[in-house]
Write an enzyme that holds these catalytic residues in place. Structure first.
Site, mmCIF file in Angstrom:
data_model
loop_
_atom_site.group_PDB
_atom_site.id
_atom_site.type_symbol
_atom_site.label_atom_id
_atom_site.label_comp_id
_atom_site.label_asym_id
_atom_site.label_seq_id
_atom_site.Cartn_x
_atom_site.Cartn_y
_atom_site.Cartn_z
ATOM 1 N N GLN A 121 0.852 -1.194 0.000
ATOM 2 C CA GLN A 121 0.000 0.000 0.000
ATOM 3 C C GLN A 121 0.887 1.244 0.000
ATOM 4 O O GLN A 121 1.674 1.452 0.926
ATOM 5 C CB GLN A 121 -0.875 -0.018 1.251
ATOM 6 N N ALA A 188 -7.632 6.597 1.043
ATOM 7 C CA ALA A 188 -8.652 6.552 2.102
ATOM 8 C C ALA A 188 -8.177 7.218 3.391
ATOM 9 O O ALA A 188 -7.045 7.689 3.503
ATOM 10 C CB ALA A 188 -9.015 5.094 2.390
ATOM 11 N N HIS A 189 -9.093 7.246 4.348
ATOM 12 C CA HIS A 189 -8.813 7.536 5.757
ATOM 13 C C HIS A 189 -8.238 8.920 6.023
ATOM 14 O O HIS A 189 -7.578 9.137 7.034
ATOM 15 C CB HIS A 189 -7.882 6.455 6.349
ATOM 16 N N TYR A 191 -5.818 10.569 4.602
ATOM 17 C CA TYR A 191 -4.402 10.835 4.349
ATOM 18 C C TYR A 191 -4.261 11.639 3.048
ATOM 19 O O TYR A 191 -5.258 11.999 2.419
ATOM 20 C CB TYR A 191 -3.611 9.520 4.324
ATOM 21 N N ARG A 239 -7.694 2.128 -2.361
ATOM 22 C CA ARG A 239 -8.536 2.036 -1.167
ATOM 23 C C ARG A 239 -9.152 3.416 -0.938
ATOM 24 O O ARG A 239 -8.430 4.419 -0.931
ATOM 25 C CB ARG A 239 -7.713 1.610 0.045
HETATM 26 C C1 LIG Z 1 -3.440 -1.389 14.046
HETATM 27 C C2 LIG Z 1 -4.156 -0.940 12.811
HETATM 28 C C3 LIG Z 1 -3.474 -0.189 11.862
HETATM 29 C C4 LIG Z 1 -4.116 0.190 10.675
HETATM 30 N N1 LIG Z 1 -3.395 0.818 9.686
HETATM 31 C C5 LIG Z 1 -3.948 0.932 8.442
HETATM 32 C C6 LIG Z 1 -3.161 1.284 7.320
HETATM 33 O O1 LIG Z 1 -1.949 1.491 7.414
HETATM 34 N N2 LIG Z 1 -3.770 1.356 6.113
HETATM 35 C C7 LIG Z 1 -5.098 1.099 5.951
HETATM 36 O O2 LIG Z 1 -5.601 1.165 4.827
HETATM 37 N N3 LIG Z 1 -5.872 0.768 6.995
HETATM 38 C C8 LIG Z 1 -5.325 0.642 8.221
HETATM 39 N N4 LIG Z 1 -6.094 0.190 9.263
HETATM 40 C C9 LIG Z 1 -7.538 -0.042 9.056
HETATM 41 C C10 LIG Z 1 -7.798 -1.488 8.640
HETATM 42 O O3 LIG Z 1 -7.284 -1.778 7.366
HETATM 43 C C11 LIG Z 1 -9.306 -1.806 8.645
HETATM 44 O O4 LIG Z 1 -9.945 -0.974 7.734
HETATM 45 C C12 LIG Z 1 -9.926 -1.640 10.027
HETATM 46 O O5 LIG Z 1 -9.109 -2.226 11.008
HETATM 47 C C13 LIG Z 1 -11.310 -2.263 10.108
HETATM 48 O O6 LIG Z 1 -11.254 -3.627 9.790
HETATM 49 P P1 LIG Z 1 -11.301 -4.801 10.907
HETATM 50 O O7 LIG Z 1 -12.586 -4.642 11.647
HETATM 51 O O8 LIG Z 1 -11.230 -6.070 10.112
HETATM 52 O O9 LIG Z 1 -10.135 -4.595 11.799
HETATM 53 C C14 LIG Z 1 -5.482 -0.156 10.465
HETATM 54 C C15 LIG Z 1 -6.155 -0.901 11.440
HETATM 55 C C16 LIG Z 1 -5.515 -1.300 12.600
HETATM 56 C C17 LIG Z 1 -6.273 -2.130 13.611
#
Ligand SMILES: Cc1cc2nc3c(=O)[nH]c(=O)nc-3n(C[C@H](O)[C@H](O)[C@H](O)COP(=O)(O)O)c2cc1C
Ligand code: SF4
Length: 673
Positions: A121, A188-189, A191, A239
């Site tokens: 990613q 996404a998110h 950033y 994403r």
């Molecule tokens: C510790 C942690 C770090 C994360 N870092 C990222 C990231 O670097 N990139 C990303 O797209 N999502 C990141 N996420 C979000 C996850 O990809 C995911 O969307 C989120 O945890 C919800 O899914 P889940 O319920 O299966 O955990 C992170 C999630 C967690 C728990």
């Protein structure tokens, strides 16, 4: 594994005949690549990174490879920073220098050796960063501070934009050189590239801001550069956050337009649909107070815009049944899981092999996976103490002991159950004593505070099922002292007798009702003062929720800020729920005295005292170690009466802490036994 058994992640037979999750375990084509099933370990920052050099580590390789060995189809290495200004958080990894290539190559090799594909990613944290991490300015489309980061970023110039596009291009080249199977561009998110897409963060008046076409310009230029670099044979996907939950933020409708706009101009091999940014961070990684699969419908909404390219859904997709149902309903083509696979690396293989009941479900507590980073450490997991220790203690490595021993465990809370489970898995004969008729200890009380907390109890219910299945001899309803613990001449005793409710050393403290008692039996009168001794976490907050739900007018007195020890993902919804339930906050105050009808409190900042009317005063105090049995056994050892018996204390009877600490202790003393 028998020759007839399906390879992990490849098949989906079950003992009742026929595939149980046929869609989940069907291969998926992502552009030119086929992955073996539709379970994806989505991108996430584990922080198993060299914090000084920002390189991936062998530990990260083992962490990801463990999930590949556990049967997933695709692993996505999380956020890899394409530019030094993007490295604005501790413990994140870079891909902006050629020095990064060997470590990426090693991680790719380890994952692929287990039969899964690996994508990388590409990311830049944009304005959602911390200048202390890399001693650099933050970059963003506009010089507008992010509400969570509270730092004014540098508004990128045209030159910065050209530089950044070039960095994405060379980062993609490095991943391909390192042997990665595909690229995910992170839009996404909240950033950097998401900031360009969203009117919430993009206030530019040039060709990169304003109408949707302009806001898409930089992401599109990045995607075109990446595609030009990697060619047609490498899958490239994105994403997105389909909903940002903020004013002027992205919505499913606009996100679909963005996806359609991008796909009309460049080839995208998949779209992974997530939600939120830092201003709505609680919905990015929803905890157990949210229903399961709360946001999967966004994938369904965006799917209409992808022209047949696969769409991935995410967030709290805990069970294989739920995932299968999403695929069956046509909501998504594949599922992204993070926490469920942190909790159980073998989730996919167990679902595929008919071992559904052995899946150790993620309870969406966020205690370890978010609590670790919240405290400046790598991720951990409340139900899986082997996270980050896969090389030594992963599911493939916890073998049977060379000589079985007799092990007695005293106490059936999380620590005792985990000790019994691990010792039994190692092949020992285990007896477990528990004073109560129910296994689970204080977790059951905590989980009873609110209906949504019931999932917390699943952590001990799972262990209780496993110890029964493993043949642990259970002596419930029997309080063991040292003599009983030694009855069958064990060579090892693990004491896990837990803690006792602590008190407040203040005048009138005998009138304070412990939080545990208040939850179990209720309290009198309409006005309740709830004093938090200082933990500022789940116990005080869920007790407040419980009392408010029972109709009391609750004032929560706390020495600092309410819920300050909770992670950033669970704290905002907790504060919202408490305020919505009418709980009053009295922050920076401690309990100083209790008398009939009143509680006296002291402001910690000034020492000023005041009096609150209180029909009941409830105390959320630090617990006290219940170490009587442990001390009895140590005394016998000191007297030389049990020379051949090892004695260990785990969990609260050693030092009162959380369930995660008890499970760590238990695993540590039994994994080598
Ligand atoms: C510790 C942690 C770090 C994360 N870092 C990222 C990231 O670097 N990139 C990303 O797209 N999502 C990141 N996420 C979000 C996850 O990809 C995911 O969307 C989120 O945890 C919800 O899914 P889940 O319920 O299966 O955990 C992170 C999630 C967690 C728990
Ligand atoms: S710490 Fe809690 S939320 Fe995180 S993976 Fe483990 S069980 Fe799931």
């Amino acid at each position: 594994m028998s020759p007839d058994a399906p390879a992990p992640g490849a098949g989906a037979s079950n003992p009742s005949g026929g595939p149980r999750y046929p869609l989940l375990f069907r291969p998926l084509r992502i552009g030119p690549l086929e992955i073996r099933n539709r379970v994806i370990f989505a991108g996430h920052g584990s922080r198993f990174v060299d914090w000084h050099t920002h390189q991936l580590t062998e530990r990260q390789g083992h962490y990801l490879a463990e999930r590949a060995a556990g049967g997933v189809g695709l692993v996505i290495q999380g956020s890899s920073m394409v530019h030094p200004t993007g490295l604005a958080a501790a413990g994140v990894n870079e891909v902006y220098s050629d020095a990064a290539i060997p470590a990426y190559a090693r991680v790719a090799e380890m994952v692929q050796a287990e039969g899964a594909a690996i994508f990388g990613q590409l990311s830049h944290l944009g304005r959602q960063g911390d200048t202390f991490a890399n001693h650099r300015e933050l970059w963003a489309p506009s010089a507008v501070a992010d509400p969570a980061s509270r730092v004014v970023p540098h508004a990128m110039t045209r030159r910065d934009i050209a530089d950044l596009i070039d960095c994405y291009r060379s980062a993609a080249r490095r991943l391909v050189l390192a042997g990665f199977d595909g690229i995910e561009v992170y839009l996404a998110h909240g950033y950097l590239l998401c900031e360009f897409l969203s009117r919430f963060s993009n206030r530019r008046a040039d060709g990169y801001g304003g109408p949707l076409e302009n806001r898409c310009r930089l992401p599109l230029e990045v995607l075109e550069a990446v595609r030009a670099e990697v060619g047609d044979s490498v899958p490239v996907g994105i994403r997105v956050s389909a909903e940002e939950f903020v004013p002027d933020g992205l919505s499913p409708g606009e996100c679909s337009e963005i996806v359609a706009h991008l796909m009309a101009r460049t080839r995208l091999d998949y779209v992974s649909v997530s939600q939120s940014n830092y201003a709505s961070i609680d919905r990015m990684i929803p905890d157990m107070s949210f229903p399961r699969a709360p946001f999967a419908h966004y994938a369904g909404a965006v799917r209409a815009a992808t022209d047949g390219a696969p769409v991935f859904a995410v967030a709290r997709l805990v069970s294989p049944e739920q995932c299968e149902a999403l695929l069956e309903a046509g909501t998504a083509d594949a599922v992204c899981l993070v926490r469920p696979l942190i909790a159980d690396p073998e989730w996919a293989a167990k679902a595929a092999d008919g071992r559904r009941e052995d899946i150790r479900e993620c309870i969406s507590c966020n205690v370890g996976c978010r609590g670790g980073p919240h405290r400046g450490s790598p991720i951990a997991c409340l139900v899986n103490p082997a996270v980050g220790e896969e090389a030594r203690w992963g599911f493939r490595r916890l073998g049977r002991a060379s000589a079985p021993r007799r092990v007695t465990v005293v106490g059936g809370g999380p620590g005792g159950l985990k000790a019994a489970e691990t010792a039994a898995l190692r092949g020992h004969d285990v007896v477990l004593w528990e004073a109560s008729v129910r296994l689970g200890g204080q977790v059951l009380v905590a989980a009873a505070a609110m209906d949504y907390r019931d999932e917390f109890a699943e952590s001990v219910r799972f262990l209780a099922r496993q110890v029964r299945k493993l043949g642990v001899e259970l002596r419930t309803g029997s309080r063991a002292d040292a003599a009983l613990a030694l009855q069958n001449e064990p060579s090892c005793v693990v004491v896990a007798t837990g803690g006792l409710p602590g008190g407040f050393e203040v005048p009138g403290s005998e009138r304070v009702v412990p939080a545990q008692t208040a939850i179990s039996h209720g309290v009198a009168g309409p006005r309740v003062v709830l004093a938090d001794a200082g933990e500022a976490g789940w116990k005080a907050c869920t007790t407040a929720e419980n009392l408010a739900a029972a109709g009391h007018a609750v004032t929560l007195v706390t020495p600092g800020s309410v819920a300050v020890a909770m992670d950033a993902f669970s704290r905002p919804p907790m504060l919202r729920r408490l305020r919505a339930a009418g709980v009053e906050f009295l922050e920076y105050h401690t309990l100083s005295a209790v008398s009939l009808g009143t509680a006296e409190v002291t402001e910690t900042l000034t020492g000023r005292r005041s009096t609150l009317a209180a029909d009941s005063v409830v105390g959320s105090a630090y617990d006290i170690a219940d170490d009587a049995v442990y001390n009895e056994l140590l005394a016998l050892q000191d007297e030389g009466r049990i020379p051949d018996t090892e004695v260990h204390a785990v969990g609260d009877c050693l030092a009162p802490r959380g369930a995660i600490d008890a499970i760590w202790d238990a695993f540590r003393v039994t994994r080598d036994l």
